[in-house]
Structure formats: structure tokens, C-alpha cells
Design a protein around this motif. Sequence first.
Motif, PDB file in Angstrom:
ATOM      1  N   UNK A  53      -8.710  21.143  -4.960  1.00  0.00           N
ATOM      2  CA  UNK A  53      -8.987  20.136  -5.971  1.00  0.00           C
ATOM      3  C   UNK A  53      -8.214  18.870  -5.645  1.00  0.00           C
ATOM      4  N   UNK A  54      -8.591  17.783  -6.305  1.00  0.00           N
ATOM      5  CA  UNK A  54      -7.923  16.502  -6.113  1.00  0.00           C
ATOM      6  C   UNK A  54      -7.068  16.231  -7.341  1.00  0.00           C
ATOM      7  N   UNK A  55      -5.792  15.973  -7.125  1.00  0.00           N
ATOM      8  CA  UNK A  55      -4.868  15.800  -8.231  1.00  0.00           C
ATOM      9  C   UNK A  55      -3.997  14.574  -7.965  1.00  0.00           C
ATOM     10  N   UNK A  56      -4.361  13.453  -8.570  1.00  0.00           N
ATOM     11  CA  UNK A  56      -3.598  12.215  -8.394  1.00  0.00           C
ATOM     12  C   UNK A  56      -2.786  11.974  -9.661  1.00  0.00           C
ATOM     13  N   UNK A  57      -1.468  11.957  -9.581  1.00  0.00           N
ATOM     14  CA  UNK A  57      -0.614  11.843 -10.773  1.00  0.00           C
ATOM     15  C   UNK A  57      -0.819  10.537 -11.526  1.00  0.00           C
ATOM     16  N   UNK A  58      -0.602  10.587 -12.831  1.00  0.00           N
ATOM     17  CA  UNK A  58      -0.629   9.389 -13.666  1.00  0.00           C
ATOM     18  C   UNK A  58       0.463   8.435 -13.193  1.00  0.00           C
ATOM     19  N   UNK A  59       0.142   7.162 -13.119  1.00  0.00           N
ATOM     20  CA  UNK A  59       1.092   6.163 -12.654  1.00  0.00           C
ATOM     21  C   UNK A  59       0.926   5.795 -11.194  1.00  0.00           C
ATOM     22  N   UNK A  60       0.097   6.572 -10.474  1.00  0.00           N
ATOM     23  CA  UNK A  60      -0.158   6.267  -9.062  1.00  0.00           C
ATOM     24  C   UNK A  60      -0.908   4.943  -8.942  1.00  0.00           C
ATOM     25  N   UNK A  61      -0.544   4.168  -7.936  1.00  0.00           N
ATOM     26  CA  UNK A  61      -1.246   2.919  -7.633  1.00  0.00           C
ATOM     27  C   UNK A  61      -1.850   3.037  -6.231  1.00  0.00           C
ATOM     28  N   UNK A  62      -3.134   2.766  -6.139  1.00  0.00           N
ATOM     29  CA  UNK A  62      -3.823   2.770  -4.857  1.00  0.00           C
ATOM     30  C   UNK A  62      -4.583   1.451  -4.714  1.00  0.00           C
ATOM     31  N   UNK A  63      -4.748   0.967  -3.496  1.00  0.00           N
ATOM     32  CA  UNK A  63      -5.460  -0.310  -3.303  1.00  0.00           C
ATOM     33  C   UNK A  63      -6.915  -0.206  -3.761  1.00  0.00           C
ATOM     34  N   UNK A  64      -7.325  -1.164  -4.538  1.00  0.00           N
ATOM     35  CA  UNK A  64      -8.681  -1.122  -5.111  1.00  0.00           C
ATOM     36  C   UNK A  64      -9.761  -1.014  -4.050  1.00  0.00           C
TER      37      UNK A  64
END
Length: 262
Positions: A133-144
Motif C-alpha cells: 500500500x501507499x502511505x504518505x504521512x500527514x505534513x509531507x510536502x512533495x513538488x506539485x
Amino acid sequence: MTAIETPDRETDYRVPALQRGLTILGMFNARERVLGMQDMAERLGVSTSALYRIVQTLVDMGYLQKAGRNAFELGPQVIADGFAYLASRDIVEVAMPELNALRDRTSLSCHLSIREHTDSLYVYRAFAPQRLTVNIPIGTRLPCHATALGRVLLTALGEAELGQLYQHLRLDDYPPPAPRTLPELQALIAQDRERGWVLHRSDYSTAIATGIRDHAGQVVAAINLSGADAVMDGPDAQGRFLQALFQSAAAISAQLGYVPRA
């Protein structure tokens, strides 16, 4: 012995004039935009003279405005109050139950993000507890420009706004399929805006995303479904997941006041 009747406490606390005023506002809708004083009086079962002071008060406060001789329509204060309430609702509060339900229906992880400058900021996740599964934590910033959620968020900008935002940033430091030049980015976002959704593959996973719109029709957030390629691949699977994603996005947008054009 005769029983003494006691008044209903709830009824006893009512304010008839306020009740009539709110009932009057509720009479207006998409089919009946203008109502006469006589129409309102007949529906309430009172005389026009009994309504005069209530209607005049609503006019003075901006909740009604004159639309002709003894005719009225909703005033600008109704719109202003409605939009102020919608704007005050936290996007996470509104989206949370919908994303949790979407995760339960699809068994895929869901994320909610907003744009901050050129970053996609993850503000909520509905985590699917599976092995792959894909699990990206809250607060993560990724380039748009390098994510499905981010590209959806960029569709809120016109070509000139997009150019101004990225005019001093290098894009060639990111691997494909991320665009490597500003013209390439502008062309890609134009296609995304026309399509209304984005699919992005990276690191053996696939994400599909679409936008959340506010009462003005602007894309203010984005949601996605993400999972392993083995689960997401195939036109039948993608079509099914995309339909579920659209339904959730529409439900969230409706709670923010968005009304699709007919």
C-alpha cells in the motif's frame, strides 16, 4: 379534580416573529425567486399587515430586497452569510468521512492535499492496512509538478500564473515522467485541466487524483487513490477506481458549496 394544563415549554420559548421571518426566507428557492407580500401572507396564514414589520426588518438587514411593487427577492446578506459559513468549514473536517468511506469501498489508501507555493502539502490520509500500500504521512510536502495530487492542484492556475510561479525554479532535477521545462509543464497542466484527473506512476505504485472545488468553482484541494501497480493496472480497474474517486470528490465539493454547471 380538573387537571391544570401546562404550556409546552418548547412552544413557550418560541419567538413567533423570528419564526415567521425564517419561514419567509425558506420560501425562496430556484423556482420561486420573487414573492409578493400577499403570497407570503397566504402561506403563513396571516394578514399582510401582520407581516409588514417583519418583511421591512429583513429588507433593512439585507436578507430581502425589493423586486417590484410589493414584491421581494433574497438579498445579498443571505449569500454573504452562506459563503462565510462554507469558507469557515475546515477542508479536513469535510473530507475526512468521505475519504474514510472511499478507502473502505476500494481498499486503497486515500490522501488529501492542498497547494502551498510549489508544494503539495498532505493534510489527511485514509490508510489502507494492506501489505502493498501507499502511505504518505500527514505534513509531507512533495513538488506539485511531480505528483498526481500536485498536478491537479496546479490546474487551478492559468498559464500566465503557472509561468510566474515557476519562472525561477529548475525542473530538470526530477526524473521522468515529471516535466523538465516550463513550457512542458504548462502543456501538461493544460491537458490535466481538460481531462479533470491525473494518473501518475512511480516506484511500483500508481496514483489517480482529481480536484475538490469550492463554492466559486475553484480547485482548492485534491484527493487521490493510490496503490500497487498490480492492483491499479488495467482499464477496468482504473475505470472503477476513477468513478469512485469522482463520486467522493463531488460529495466533498458539494459540501463546500460547489454547484456543477448544467
